[in-house]
Design an enzyme around this catalytic site. Structure first.
Site, PDB file in Angstrom:
ATOM      1  N   ASP A 100       0.833  -1.205   0.000  1.00  0.00           N
ATOM      2  CA  ASP A 100       0.000   0.000   0.000  1.00  0.00           C
ATOM      3  C   ASP A 100       0.867   1.254   0.000  1.00  0.00           C
ATOM      4  O   ASP A 100       0.786   2.090  -0.882  1.00  0.00           O
ATOM      5  CB  ASP A 100      -0.949   0.000   1.210  1.00  0.00           C
ATOM      6  N   ASP A 103       6.850   3.821   3.867  1.00  0.00           N
ATOM      7  CA  ASP A 103       7.115   4.959   4.741  1.00  0.00           C
ATOM      8  C   ASP A 103       8.608   4.934   5.106  1.00  0.00           C
ATOM      9  O   ASP A 103       9.442   5.369   4.318  1.00  0.00           O
ATOM     10  CB  ASP A 103       6.186   4.796   5.953  1.00  0.00           C
ATOM     11  N   PHE A 152       0.066  11.832   7.213  1.00  0.00           N
ATOM     12  CA  PHE A 152      -0.568  10.543   7.482  1.00  0.00           C
ATOM     13  C   PHE A 152      -1.801  10.408   6.595  1.00  0.00           C
ATOM     14  O   PHE A 152      -2.688  11.253   6.607  1.00  0.00           O
ATOM     15  CB  PHE A 152      -0.943  10.392   8.959  1.00  0.00           C
ATOM     16  N   LEU A 153      -1.834   9.342   5.809  1.00  0.00           N
ATOM     17  CA  LEU A 153      -2.885   9.156   4.813  1.00  0.00           C
ATOM     18  C   LEU A 153      -3.855   8.051   5.221  1.00  0.00           C
ATOM     19  O   LEU A 153      -3.443   7.041   5.797  1.00  0.00           O
ATOM     20  CB  LEU A 153      -2.268   8.814   3.449  1.00  0.00           C
ATOM     21  N   ASP A 159      -5.439   2.789   6.861  1.00  0.00           N
ATOM     22  CA  ASP A 159      -6.221   3.027   8.075  1.00  0.00           C
ATOM     23  C   ASP A 159      -5.535   3.969   9.039  1.00  0.00           C
ATOM     24  O   ASP A 159      -4.323   4.180   8.987  1.00  0.00           O
ATOM     25  CB  ASP A 159      -6.446   1.705   8.812  1.00  0.00           C
ATOM     26  N   ARG A 165     -10.489   2.527   6.120  1.00  0.00           N
ATOM     27  CA  ARG A 165     -10.000   1.713   4.987  1.00  0.00           C
ATOM     28  C   ARG A 165     -10.996   1.718   3.833  1.00  0.00           C
ATOM     29  O   ARG A 165     -10.627   1.537   2.678  1.00  0.00           O
ATOM     30  CB  ARG A 165      -9.781   0.256   5.428  1.00  0.00           C
TER      31      ARG A 165
HETATM   32  P1  IMP Z   1       7.184   1.395   7.043  1.00  0.00           P
HETATM   33  O1  IMP Z   1       7.685   0.111   7.616  1.00  0.00           O
HETATM   34  O2  IMP Z   1       7.552   2.582   7.899  1.00  0.00           O
HETATM   35  O3  IMP Z   1       7.572   1.620   5.605  1.00  0.00           O
HETATM   36  O4  IMP Z   1       5.623   1.367   7.166  1.00  0.00           O
HETATM   37  C1  IMP Z   1       4.886   0.662   6.303  1.00  0.00           C
HETATM   38  C2  IMP Z   1       3.481   0.395   6.779  1.00  0.00           C
HETATM   39  O5  IMP Z   1       2.999   1.364   7.743  1.00  0.00           O
HETATM   40  C3  IMP Z   1       2.578   0.518   5.601  1.00  0.00           C
HETATM   41  O6  IMP Z   1       2.491  -0.702   4.901  1.00  0.00           O
HETATM   42  C4  IMP Z   1       1.276   0.942   6.235  1.00  0.00           C
HETATM   43  O7  IMP Z   1       0.556  -0.194   6.660  1.00  0.00           O
HETATM   44  C5  IMP Z   1       1.696   1.766   7.424  1.00  0.00           C
HETATM   45  N1  IMP Z   1       1.699   3.195   7.057  1.00  0.00           N
HETATM   46  C6  IMP Z   1       2.754   3.967   6.759  1.00  0.00           C
HETATM   47  N2  IMP Z   1       2.384   5.218   6.471  1.00  0.00           N
HETATM   48  C7  IMP Z   1       1.036   5.235   6.554  1.00  0.00           C
HETATM   49  C8  IMP Z   1       0.038   6.262   6.345  1.00  0.00           C
HETATM   50  O8  IMP Z   1       0.312   7.426   5.998  1.00  0.00           O
HETATM   51  N3  IMP Z   1      -1.246   5.873   6.521  1.00  0.00           N
HETATM   52  C9  IMP Z   1      -1.603   4.619   6.891  1.00  0.00           C
HETATM   53  N4  IMP Z   1      -0.710   3.634   7.082  1.00  0.00           N
HETATM   54  C10 IMP Z   1       0.602   3.938   6.932  1.00  0.00           C
HETATM   55 MG    MG Z   2       1.082  -2.070   4.855  1.00  0.00          MG
END
Ligand code: IMP
Ligand code: MG
Length: 176
Positions: A100, A103, A152-153, A159, A165
């Site tokens: 999705d 980050d 934050f999206l 979600d 969602r």
């Molecule tokens: P990462 O490990 O920091 O790259 O985070 C990845 C996961 O965090 C994503 O697959 C999402 O499930 C969640 N996430 C990161 N940013 C957002 C956001 O802006 N909105 C909602 N979920 C997020």
């Molecule tokens: Mg995810």
């Protein structure tokens, strides 16, 4: 939206649809005739993957992995674990990870390394959204939908505390 939360639309459903068609064309070019396995990372990718595969007009398989999620916290967890790992072998398969949003990149790195260790013939990554300003580990996204600012999206599978969602558009959540 919940009245408690303020928000503004970042990507409308029509724009998401156009972007998915573009991604499907790119994916089709590479994977047609290769019988790929698309692996969605739950839960956030469930709507994106569902819309994406319906734009792919060739034989493929779909699988899911589930990793530990944010919960109410806004920062990525340092320790990522599987709620659900692979159910069948992927050795020798052409595998495409469907995410999705990327980050910090830690979740994707964790998933990528796990799948790579299972010896696929190839392993690529498709992500609907990238937030590059937050990146902590190196990730190569082969098929990217949108680049987003450090916000934050929610919506379209994304979600906040398991809510939103089901929204067809993607919003910036401003008042948490
Ligand atoms: P990462 O490990 O920091 O790259 O985070 C990845 C996961 O965090 C994503 O697959 C999402 O499930 C969640 N996430 C990161 N940013 C957002 C956001 O802006 N909105 C909602 N979920 C997020
Ligand atoms: Mg995810």
């Amino acid at each position: 939206m919940n009245s408690k939360h303020e928000s503004k639309i970042l990507f409308r459903h029509e724009e998401i649809e156009t972007t998915i068609k573009r991604l499907a064309t790119e994916i089709q070019r590479n994977y047609k005739g290769k019988y790929p396995l698309l692996i969605g990372v739950l839960k956030g990718s469930f709507i994106f993957l569902a819309d994406l595969v319906r734009q792919l007009d060739f034989p493929l398989e779909v699988e899911f992995l589930q990793v530990s999620s944010y919960g109410k916290k806004r920062t990525s967890q340092e320790n990522i674990n599987f709620f659900q790992g692979l159910k069948s072998p992927i050795e020798g398969r052409e595998v495409l990870i469907v995410e999705d949003i990327i980050d910090t990149g830690r979740t994707t790195r964790f998933v990528f390394d796990y799948l790579f260790g299972n010896k696929p013939a190839s392993l690529q990554l498709c992500a609907l959204i990238d937030k590059p300003s937050r990146r902590q580990v190196l990730i190569t996204v082969n098929y990217l939908g949108f680049t987003a600012p450090d916000e934050f999206l929610v919506g379209y599978g994304l979600d906040y505390d398991e809510k939103y969602r089901n929204l067809p558009d993607i919003y910036i959540l401003e008042n948490k």
